[in-house]
Design a protein around this motif. Sequence first.
Motif, PDB file in Angstrom:
ATOM      1  N   MET A 147      68.243  91.708 -42.083  1.00 20.71           N
ATOM      2  CA  MET A 147      67.354  90.997 -42.989  1.00 20.71           C
ATOM      3  C   MET A 147      67.046  89.627 -42.398  1.00 20.71           C
ATOM      4  SD  MET A 147      67.988  90.163 -46.955  1.00 20.71           S
ATOM      5  CE  MET A 147      66.663  89.598 -47.915  1.00 20.71           C
ATOM      6  N   TYR A 148      65.779  89.224 -42.470  1.00 24.86           N
ATOM      7  CA  TYR A 148      65.341  87.943 -41.935  1.00 24.86           C
ATOM      8  C   TYR A 148      65.712  86.828 -42.898  1.00 24.86           C
ATOM      9  CZ  TYR A 148      62.233  84.195 -40.521  1.00 24.86           C
ATOM     10  OH  TYR A 148      61.729  82.983 -40.128  1.00 24.86           O
ATOM     11  N   LYS A 149      66.305  85.780 -42.360  1.00 27.71           N
ATOM     12  CA  LYS A 149      66.646  84.626 -43.190  1.00 27.71           C
ATOM     13  C   LYS A 149      65.988  83.401 -42.576  1.00 27.71           C
ATOM     14  CE  LYS A 149      70.400  81.927 -45.056  1.00 27.71           C
ATOM     15  NZ  LYS A 149      71.815  81.661 -45.102  1.00 27.71           N
ATOM     16  N   ASP A 150      65.138  82.747 -43.329  1.00 23.43           N
ATOM     17  CA  ASP A 150      64.457  81.552 -42.858  1.00 23.43           C
ATOM     18  C   ASP A 150      65.405  80.366 -43.019  1.00 23.43           C
ATOM     19  OD1 ASP A 150      62.740  79.573 -42.095  1.00 23.43           O
ATOM     20  OD2 ASP A 150      61.278  79.917 -43.686  1.00 23.43           O
ATOM     21  N   THR A 151      65.770  79.742 -41.926  1.00 24.58           N
ATOM     22  CA  THR A 151      66.711  78.625 -41.983  1.00 24.58           C
ATOM     23  C   THR A 151      66.039  77.289 -41.702  1.00 24.58           C
ATOM     24  OG1 THR A 151      67.267  78.956 -39.656  1.00 24.58           O
ATOM     25  CG2 THR A 151      68.660  80.069 -41.303  1.00 24.58           C
ATOM     26  N   LYS A 152      64.714  77.269 -41.649  1.00 27.54           N
ATOM     27  CA  LYS A 152      64.008  76.020 -41.393  1.00 27.54           C
ATOM     28  C   LYS A 152      64.030  75.141 -42.635  1.00 27.54           C
ATOM     29  CE  LYS A 152      60.931  78.344 -38.244  1.00 27.54           C
ATOM     30  NZ  LYS A 152      59.580  78.822 -37.999  1.00 27.54           N
ATOM     31  N   THR A 153      64.205  73.866 -42.396  1.00 22.36           N
ATOM     32  CA  THR A 153      64.161  72.905 -43.490  1.00 22.36           C
ATOM     33  C   THR A 153      63.364  71.693 -43.045  1.00 22.36           C
ATOM     34  OG1 THR A 153      66.202  71.823 -42.787  1.00 22.36           O
ATOM     35  CG2 THR A 153      66.415  73.608 -44.405  1.00 22.36           C
ATOM     36  N   ALA A 154      62.898  70.940 -43.983  1.00 25.38           N
ATOM     37  CA  ALA A 154      62.187  69.696 -43.700  1.00 25.38           C
ATOM     38  C   ALA A 154      62.868  68.585 -44.473  1.00 25.38           C
ATOM     39  CB  ALA A 154      60.735  69.816 -44.109  1.00 25.38           C
ATOM     40  N   ALA A 155      62.983  67.441 -43.837  1.00 24.13           N
ATOM     41  CA  ALA A 155      63.603  66.295 -44.496  1.00 24.13           C
ATOM     42  C   ALA A 155      62.616  65.659 -45.468  1.00 24.13           C
ATOM     43  CB  ALA A 155      64.042  65.275 -43.464  1.00 24.13           C
ATOM     44  N   LEU A 156      63.110  65.254 -46.593  1.00 21.45           N
ATOM     45  CA  LEU A 156      62.320  64.524 -47.569  1.00 21.45           C
ATOM     46  C   LEU A 156      62.922  63.134 -47.647  1.00 21.45           C
ATOM     47  CD1 LEU A 156      60.143  64.404 -49.771  1.00 21.45           C
ATOM     48  CD2 LEU A 156      61.903  65.145 -51.377  1.00 21.45           C
ATOM     49  N   ILE A 157      62.111  62.143 -47.364  1.00 23.68           N
ATOM     50  CA  ILE A 157      62.601  60.773 -47.374  1.00 23.68           C
ATOM     51  C   ILE A 157      61.884  60.026 -48.490  1.00 23.68           C
ATOM     52  CG2 ILE A 157      62.808  58.635 -46.067  1.00 23.68           C
ATOM     53  CD1 ILE A 157      62.713  60.392 -43.521  1.00 23.68           C
ATOM     54  N   ALA A 158      62.623  59.609 -49.494  1.00 22.79           N
ATOM     55  CA  ALA A 158      62.057  58.837 -50.593  1.00 22.79           C
ATOM     56  C   ALA A 158      61.813  57.410 -50.111  1.00 22.79           C
ATOM     57  CB  ALA A 158      63.003  58.842 -51.782  1.00 22.79           C
ATOM     58  N   ARG A 159      60.646  56.884 -50.434  1.00 25.64           N
ATOM     59  CA  ARG A 159      60.306  55.517 -50.039  1.00 25.64           C
ATOM     60  C   ARG A 159      59.870  54.736 -51.279  1.00 25.64           C
ATOM     61  NH1 ARG A 159      60.579  55.972 -44.675  1.00 25.64           N
ATOM     62  NH2 ARG A 159      59.712  57.791 -43.637  1.00 25.64           N
ATOM     63  N   SER A 160      60.132  53.435 -51.238  1.00 26.97           N
ATOM     64  CA  SER A 160      59.761  52.575 -52.363  1.00 26.97           C
ATOM     65  C   SER A 160      58.255  52.290 -52.315  1.00 26.97           C
ATOM     66  CB  SER A 160      60.513  51.247 -52.284  1.00 26.97           C
ATOM     67  OG  SER A 160      60.041  50.487 -51.181  1.00 26.97           O
ATOM     68  N   HIS A 161      57.746  51.776 -53.417  1.00 28.63           N
ATOM     69  CA  HIS A 161      56.339  51.392 -53.503  1.00 28.63           C
ATOM     70  C   HIS A 161      56.013  50.403 -52.383  1.00 28.63           C
ATOM     71  CE1 HIS A 161      52.646  49.676 -55.185  1.00 28.63           C
ATOM     72  NE2 HIS A 161      52.547  50.789 -55.900  1.00 28.63           N
ATOM     73  N   ALA A 162      56.881  49.420 -52.152  1.00 29.24           N
ATOM     74  CA  ALA A 162      56.659  48.412 -51.106  1.00 29.24           C
ATOM     75  C   ALA A 162      56.643  49.044 -49.711  1.00 29.24           C
ATOM     76  CB  ALA A 162      57.721  47.329 -51.186  1.00 29.24           C
ATOM     77  N   GLN A 163      57.522  49.996 -49.466  1.00 33.79           N
ATOM     78  CA  GLN A 163      57.550  50.651 -48.156  1.00 33.79           C
ATOM     79  C   GLN A 163      56.272  51.444 -47.899  1.00 33.79           C
ATOM     80  OE1 GLN A 163      61.303  52.678 -48.892  1.00 33.79           O
ATOM     81  NE2 GLN A 163      62.229  51.622 -47.136  1.00 33.79           N
ATOM     82  N   ILE A 164      55.777  52.125 -48.920  1.00 33.69           N
ATOM     83  CA  ILE A 164      54.550  52.893 -48.759  1.00 33.69           C
ATOM     84  C   ILE A 164      53.361  51.953 -48.582  1.00 33.69           C
ATOM     85  CG2 ILE A 164      52.970  54.532 -49.858  1.00 33.69           C
ATOM     86  CD1 ILE A 164      55.491  55.678 -51.286  1.00 33.69           C
ATOM     87  N   THR A 165      53.327  50.877 -49.353  1.00 30.47           N
ATOM     88  CA  THR A 165      52.249  49.906 -49.239  1.00 30.47           C
ATOM     89  C   THR A 165      52.179  49.335 -47.824  1.00 30.47           C
ATOM     90  OG1 THR A 165      52.425  49.357 -51.582  1.00 30.47           O
ATOM     91  CG2 THR A 165      51.299  47.767 -50.199  1.00 30.47           C
ATOM     92  N   ALA A 166      53.309  49.181 -47.170  1.00 33.47           N
ATOM     93  CA  ALA A 166      53.350  48.639 -45.806  1.00 33.47           C
ATOM     94  C   ALA A 166      52.579  49.519 -44.818  1.00 33.47           C
ATOM     95  CB  ALA A 166      54.793  48.462 -45.353  1.00 33.47           C
ATOM     96  N   TYR A 167      52.473  50.811 -45.087  1.00 30.58           N
ATOM     97  CA  TYR A 167      51.695  51.701 -44.219  1.00 30.58           C
ATOM     98  C   TYR A 167      50.211  51.322 -44.214  1.00 30.58           C
ATOM     99  CZ  TYR A 167      55.579  54.946 -43.561  1.00 30.58           C
ATOM    100  OH  TYR A 167      56.772  55.505 -43.209  1.00 30.58           O
ATOM    101  N   PHE A 168      49.771  50.617 -45.225  1.00 34.41           N
ATOM    102  CA  PHE A 168      48.368  50.244 -45.356  1.00 34.41           C
ATOM    103  C   PHE A 168      48.095  48.828 -44.853  1.00 34.41           C
ATOM    104  CE2 PHE A 168      48.941  53.704 -48.353  1.00 34.41           C
ATOM    105  CZ  PHE A 168      47.800  54.462 -48.166  1.00 34.41           C
ATOM    106  N   ASP A 169      49.041  48.200 -44.148  1.00 35.07           N
ATOM    107  CA  ASP A 169      48.821  46.865 -43.595  1.00 35.07           C
ATOM    108  C   ASP A 169      47.565  46.859 -42.737  1.00 35.07           C
ATOM    109  OD1 ASP A 169      50.985  45.745 -44.833  1.00 35.07           O
ATOM    110  OD2 ASP A 169      52.257  45.671 -43.051  1.00 35.07           O
ATOM    111  N   GLY A 170      46.718  45.864 -42.931  1.00 31.14           N
ATOM    112  CA  GLY A 170      45.473  45.754 -42.178  1.00 31.14           C
ATOM    113  C   GLY A 170      44.318  46.506 -42.803  1.00 31.14           C
ATOM    114  N   MET A 171      44.580  47.222 -43.883  1.00 30.90           N
ATOM    115  CA  MET A 171      43.526  47.969 -44.576  1.00 30.90           C
ATOM    116  C   MET A 171      43.275  47.350 -45.946  1.00 30.90           C
ATOM    117  SD  MET A 171      44.524  51.930 -44.040  1.00 30.90           S
ATOM    118  CE  MET A 171      45.143  52.557 -42.505  1.00 30.90           C
ATOM    119  N   THR A 172      42.125  47.651 -46.488  1.00 30.49           N
ATOM    120  CA  THR A 172      41.817  47.290 -47.862  1.00 30.49           C
ATOM    121  C   THR A 172      42.015  48.537 -48.706  1.00 30.49           C
ATOM    122  OG1 THR A 172      40.181  45.669 -47.146  1.00 30.49           O
ATOM    123  CG2 THR A 172      40.024  46.448 -49.420  1.00 30.49           C
TER     124      THR A 172
END
Length: 65
Positions: free
Chosen positions: A1-26
């Motif tokens: 039987m095939y077993k899928d063992t792939k996983t992806a990391a989920l990283i929770a980020r704060s509002h401030a951390q996400i906002t930092a991705y938009f530095d230089g943008m409006t």
Amino acid sequence: MYKDTKTAALIARSHAQITAYFDGMTLLGPGLVPVKAWRPEPDRPPDIDLTIPGLLGALGTLPPP
């Protein structure tokens, strides 16, 4: 039987951390908000509790070159 063992990391980020991705943008209105509240229908309030953390979304524009 095939077993899928792939996983992806989920990283929770704060509002401030996400906002930092938009530095230089409006950020376009309404800014960085819960996805379901980004463009609600004008005569209908969002059907979620906006105080509960969740999936956030925003759009930003770069300045002209």
